[in-house]
Design a protein around this motif. Structure first.
Motif, PDB file in Angstrom:
ATOM      1  N   VAL A 231       0.834  -1.204   0.000  1.00 14.34           N
ATOM      2  CA  VAL A 231       0.000   0.000   0.000  1.00 14.34           C
ATOM      3  C   VAL A 231       0.866   1.250   0.000  1.00 14.34           C
ATOM      4  N   ALA A 232       1.865   1.268   0.850  1.00 17.71           N
ATOM      5  CA  ALA A 232       2.705   2.454   0.991  1.00 17.71           C
ATOM      6  C   ALA A 232       3.987   2.047   1.700  1.00 17.71           C
ATOM      7  N   LEU A 233       4.925   2.968   1.723  1.00 17.22           N
ATOM      8  CA  LEU A 233       6.167   2.778   2.465  1.00 17.22           C
ATOM      9  C   LEU A 233       6.239   3.813   3.578  1.00 17.22           C
ATOM     10  N   ASP A 234       6.664   3.373   4.718  1.00 20.15           N
ATOM     11  CA  ASP A 234       6.798   4.246   5.878  1.00 20.15           C
ATOM     12  C   ASP A 234       8.206   4.053   6.423  1.00 20.15           C
ATOM     13  N   ALA A 235       8.605   4.910   7.323  1.00 20.88           N
ATOM     14  CA  ALA A 235       9.924   4.780   7.941  1.00 20.88           C
ATOM     15  C   ALA A 235       9.805   5.099   9.418  1.00 20.88           C
ATOM     16  N   LEU A 236      10.679   4.513  10.206  1.00 19.76           N
ATOM     17  CA  LEU A 236      10.764   4.814  11.629  1.00 19.76           C
ATOM     18  C   LEU A 236      11.923   5.769  11.853  1.00 19.76           C
ATOM     19  N   VAL A 237      11.626   6.877  12.500  1.00 22.67           N
ATOM     20  CA  VAL A 237      12.605   7.948  12.655  1.00 22.67           C
ATOM     21  C   VAL A 237      12.930   8.120  14.140  1.00 22.67           C
ATOM     22  N   PRO A 238      14.204   8.028  14.523  1.00 16.73           N
ATOM     23  CA  PRO A 238      14.565   8.362  15.900  1.00 16.73           C
ATOM     24  C   PRO A 238      14.288   9.846  16.159  1.00 16.73           C
ATOM     25  N   VAL A 239      13.695  10.145  17.300  1.00 12.07           N
ATOM     26  CA  VAL A 239      13.343  11.530  17.616  1.00 12.07           C
ATOM     27  C   VAL A 239      13.765  11.865  19.036  1.00 12.07           C
ATOM     28  N   MET A 287       6.635  -1.067  15.796  1.00 10.69           N
ATOM     29  CA  MET A 287       7.522  -1.208  16.952  1.00 10.69           C
ATOM     30  C   MET A 287       8.194  -2.585  16.959  1.00 10.69           C
ATOM     31  N   GLN A 288       7.453  -3.615  16.529  1.00  9.01           N
ATOM     32  CA  GLN A 288       8.066  -4.936  16.397  1.00  9.01           C
ATOM     33  C   GLN A 288       9.156  -4.914  15.333  1.00  9.01           C
ATOM     34  N   GLY A 289       8.883  -4.220  14.223  1.00 11.04           N
ATOM     35  CA  GLY A 289       9.888  -4.094  13.180  1.00 11.04           C
ATOM     36  C   GLY A 289      11.122  -3.362  13.669  1.00 11.04           C
ATOM     37  N   PHE A 290      10.933  -2.351  14.503  1.00  7.17           N
ATOM     38  CA  PHE A 290      12.064  -1.604  15.050  1.00  7.17           C
ATOM     39  C   PHE A 290      12.944  -2.502  15.913  1.00  7.17           C
ATOM     40  N   THR A 291      12.333  -3.264  16.836  1.00  6.73           N
ATOM     41  CA  THR A 291      13.139  -4.122  17.701  1.00  6.73           C
ATOM     42  C   THR A 291      13.857  -5.201  16.888  1.00  6.73           C
ATOM     43  N   GLU A 292      13.226  -5.663  15.794  1.00 10.71           N
ATOM     44  CA  GLU A 292      13.868  -6.668  14.952  1.00 10.71           C
ATOM     45  C   GLU A 292      15.065  -6.069  14.223  1.00 10.71           C
ATOM     46  N   ASP A 322       9.790  15.932  27.345  1.00  9.59           N
ATOM     47  CA  ASP A 322      10.838  15.282  28.130  1.00  9.59           C
ATOM     48  C   ASP A 322      12.200  15.630  27.544  1.00  9.59           C
ATOM     49  N   PRO A 323      13.012  16.491  28.192  1.00 10.78           N
ATOM     50  CA  PRO A 323      14.311  16.889  27.629  1.00 10.78           C
ATOM     51  C   PRO A 323      15.263  15.724  27.391  1.00 10.78           C
ATOM     52  N   GLY A 324      15.108  14.624  28.136  1.00 11.53           N
ATOM     53  CA  GLY A 324      15.995  13.480  27.962  1.00 11.53           C
ATOM     54  C   GLY A 324      15.430  12.393  27.070  1.00 11.53           C
ATOM     55  N   ALA A 325      14.337  12.680  26.379  1.00 17.60           N
ATOM     56  CA  ALA A 325      13.634  11.636  25.636  1.00 17.60           C
ATOM     57  C   ALA A 325      14.402  11.193  24.397  1.00 17.60           C
ATOM     58  N   LEU A 326      14.327   9.892  24.117  1.00 15.92           N
ATOM     59  CA  LEU A 326      14.733   9.303  22.849  1.00 15.92           C
ATOM     60  C   LEU A 326      13.613   8.354  22.449  1.00 15.92           C
ATOM     61  N   GLY A 327      12.966   8.662  21.346  1.00 17.79           N
ATOM     62  CA  GLY A 327      11.831   7.858  20.909  1.00 17.79           C
ATOM     63  C   GLY A 327      11.953   7.475  19.451  1.00 17.79           C
ATOM     64  N   VAL A 328      10.957   6.757  18.972  1.00 19.06           N
ATOM     65  CA  VAL A 328      10.880   6.337  17.579  1.00 19.06           C
ATOM     66  C   VAL A 328       9.459   6.572  17.092  1.00 19.06           C
ATOM     67  N   LEU A 329       9.327   7.285  15.972  1.00 18.50           N
ATOM     68  CA  LEU A 329       8.007   7.601  15.415  1.00 18.50           C
ATOM     69  C   LEU A 329       7.994   7.335  13.915  1.00 18.50           C
ATOM     70  N   PRO A 330       6.816   7.040  13.362  1.00 18.95           N
ATOM     71  CA  PRO A 330       6.726   6.886  11.914  1.00 18.95           C
ATOM     72  C   PRO A 330       7.001   8.203  11.199  1.00 18.95           C
ATOM     73  N   PHE A 331       7.618   8.095  10.051  1.00 21.13           N
ATOM     74  CA  PHE A 331       7.828   9.252   9.182  1.00 21.13           C
ATOM     75  C   PHE A 331       6.461   9.860   8.875  1.00 21.13           C
TER      76      PHE A 331
END
Length: 564
Positions: A231-239, A287-292, A322-331
């Protein structure tokens, strides 16, 4: 149906044999982080496969309610079974001999479950990833309704179901119903196995284990051409938070941070500040794809204490606060967070942009995929699925925050970063003459976004690339490349001698060409050419000292020039 009787008899804290999130949390209390995913996946698959096997038992009251007898209009042949589906023309029933599909107009149907073909409205049941079922596919359904001058009515059901009804305007008849069951990639696959969905919505490719289970359940080869619909392509971006001074991370740093091996931003080049890890739900396919991709491939497990959020919006808001945050979000859903680029030991830098996501050159690219079993769908459903590949649908996808699958042209003049990387990072055996030849050849063409990559350790195209091959063959067949000179350009990683790498890149390009020609019946239209070219390690996109970088480099690109 026996399946539904069994599910009603299940303990109240379980649905379909699969634990709800609260139960999953309880079951994880005595597990290490590395144990959870494999165990949950095994339980999910075993329960789903057991449900499929139980589907064939015909002696329950529910099965009797759905029992029909089909008798041939000519002759005395008859068969009795449980009604599984009707698409307006064909009936599917489960019998003691297996599943049968029969044309409705050639049989006489008796039984309370027999459909009325005169008032029939096709229903397409989709189950799985909420990101697809809540935002992306509903946007496509509404866009399809506008394109076909139909009305679209959204109806909220129960148990996570949302129904979209498409009708002829001004009180006209219904054309099709889309029943979305908003669950997860895992549960959508389980529903497909259990015949409770016609399509599984996934945020990652199915694993080999899942594909084998589908074959055993009689669903066919789900990653075969036509069964997998990209259907489409997405990406996981560290934020990170907007004030974070760090702007780039290596894949190794990202992996070590989420494994709990790096706990302070100072070790990543930032200020002294403890790192707080943020992720979406555990059953989210992305999120499963990220951990893999980030953890499992480097033999790491997710650190305890990761803050989980129910939605991407909630995650983005938490990271901003959160100033110390490191997360992962879809593009496309990073909100006001600060996106971080990815780099490797060699210094090559990758940023999530529409062109790097569509080409798969960004290392954390993930596909949004529909999986269809090997059975008929109603014509109205096929028409919708075919419309997804139109340019009109691609505009809808871009507004929904993802990149579509229609080829995006990328002229060489817009690829300054890639050319600079080719000069700086090409292998030692790549000469100035090799680079000049590459620029001379490609400078007369422009790149199209479909890119072909291969399964790890295999000469077989991966699932997304097989879908790209089907799309390209269809475009050639439909005349969309009339007058074009198409080139399949092979590249390699930098391991081994440069001459061998050029040969290997050429062999990969030949593999892609053979795949496309096979889809076209081994014949190209007279007004289209399809050639191969290879430059080996001359234009790396990732660092060869990481597996993800080497995989990014092993690719076949599609280039096109207008013939005069």
């Amino acid at each position: 149906m026996q399946l539904r009787r069994i599910r009603r008899a299940a303990p109240p804290h379980r649905v379909g044999g699969l634990a709800k999130p609260a139960d999953r949390a309880d079951s994880r209390r005595n597990m290490t982080p590395g144990q959870y995913d494999p165990i949950r996946r095994l339980v999910t698959y075993a329960a789903a496969l057991a449900a499929v096997l139980l589907l064939w038992v015909p002696d329950s009251g529910a099965a009797q309610e759905a029992e029909v007898t089909l008798t041939a209009r000519q002759g005395d042949l008859s068969v009795t079974g449980t009604l599984l589906g009707f698409d307006g023309s064909f009936l599917r029933i489960a019998t003691q001999h297996g599943e049968l599909t029969l044309p409705y107009d050639s049989v006489t149907c008796s039984g309370a479950a027999c459909p009325d073909s005169g008032s029939f409205v096709p229903v397409l049941r989709l189950s799985g990833a909420a990101r697809l079922g809540e935002v992306i596919l509903p946007a496509l359904v509404d866009g399809y309704a506008r394109a076909r001058q139909l009305t679209s009515d959204r109806q909220v059901g129960t148990d996570g179901h949302v129904v979209y009804v498409l009708s002829v305007p001004e009180g006209g008849p219904e054309v099709i119903r889309f029943d979305f069951h908003l669950t997860s990639t895992d549960d959508g696959f389980a529903d497909l196995l259990a015949n409770e969905a016609d399509i599984a919505m996934t945020e990652r490719p199915l694993t080999g284990e899942e594909l084998a289970l589908a074959r055993d359940a009689g669903l066919g080869q789900l990653d075969a051409p036509g069964r997998l619909r990209l259907v489409a392509l997405d990406a996981l971006v560290p934020v990170a938070a907007p004030g974070q001074v760090v702007s780039v991370l290596s894949m190794s740093q990202l992996s070590r941070a989420f494994a709990g091996e790096v706990v302070d931003w100072a070790r990543l080049g930032g200020r002294v500040q403890p790192i707080t890890l943020h992720l979406g739900p555990e059953d989210n396919g992305q999120m499963q794809g990220f951990t893999e991709m980030v953890l499992a491939r480097s033999d790491r497990v997710l650190a305890p204490g990761v803050v989980r959020h129910p939605t991407h919006e909630a995650l983005a808001q938490a990271v901003v606060a959160d100033p110390g945050a490191l997360g992962v979000l879809p593009f496309g859903e990073i909100g006001n967070t600060r996106p971080l680029a990815l780099t490797g030991p060699c210094g090559l830098r990758g940023e999530a942009r529409p062109e790097t996501v569509m080409t798969g050159d960004f290392p954390l690219t993930l596909p949004l995929v529909l999986y269809l079993p090997a059975r008929r769908l109603p014509p109205a459903a096929d028409a919708f699925l075919g419309w997804i590949n139109t340019s009109e649908a691609q505009l809808v996808l871009r507004r929904a925050g993802v990149t579509g699958v229609v080829p995006l042209p990328i002229p060489l003049a817009q690829q300054g970063d890639r050319l600079a990387a080719a000069v700086i990072s090409a292998g030692r055996e790549v000469s100035l003459g090799d680079l000049q030849r590459m620029v001379r050849v490609l400078g007369k063409q422009q790149r199209l976004s479909p890119t072909f990559r291969f399964e790890t350790g295999s000469a077989r195209l991966d699932a997304v690339s097989r879908s790209n091959a089907v799309q390209l063959a269809q475009a050639i067949r439909d005349g969309r490349h009339r007058g074009d000179a198409l080139s399949l350009v092979g590249f390699s990683d930098g391991l081994g001698p440069a001459a061998d790498n050029r040969d290997l890149a050429a062999a990969r390009a030949e593999t892609v060409r053979d795949e496309i020609l096979a889809l076209l019946g081994d014949a190209l239209p007279e007004d289209v050419t399809l050639e191969i070219e290879a430059f080996g390690e001359a234009m790396p996109m990732g660092c060869d000292d990481t597996e993800s970088g080497r995989r990014t480099n092993r690719r076949v690109e599609l280039w096109v020039a207008q013939r005069r």
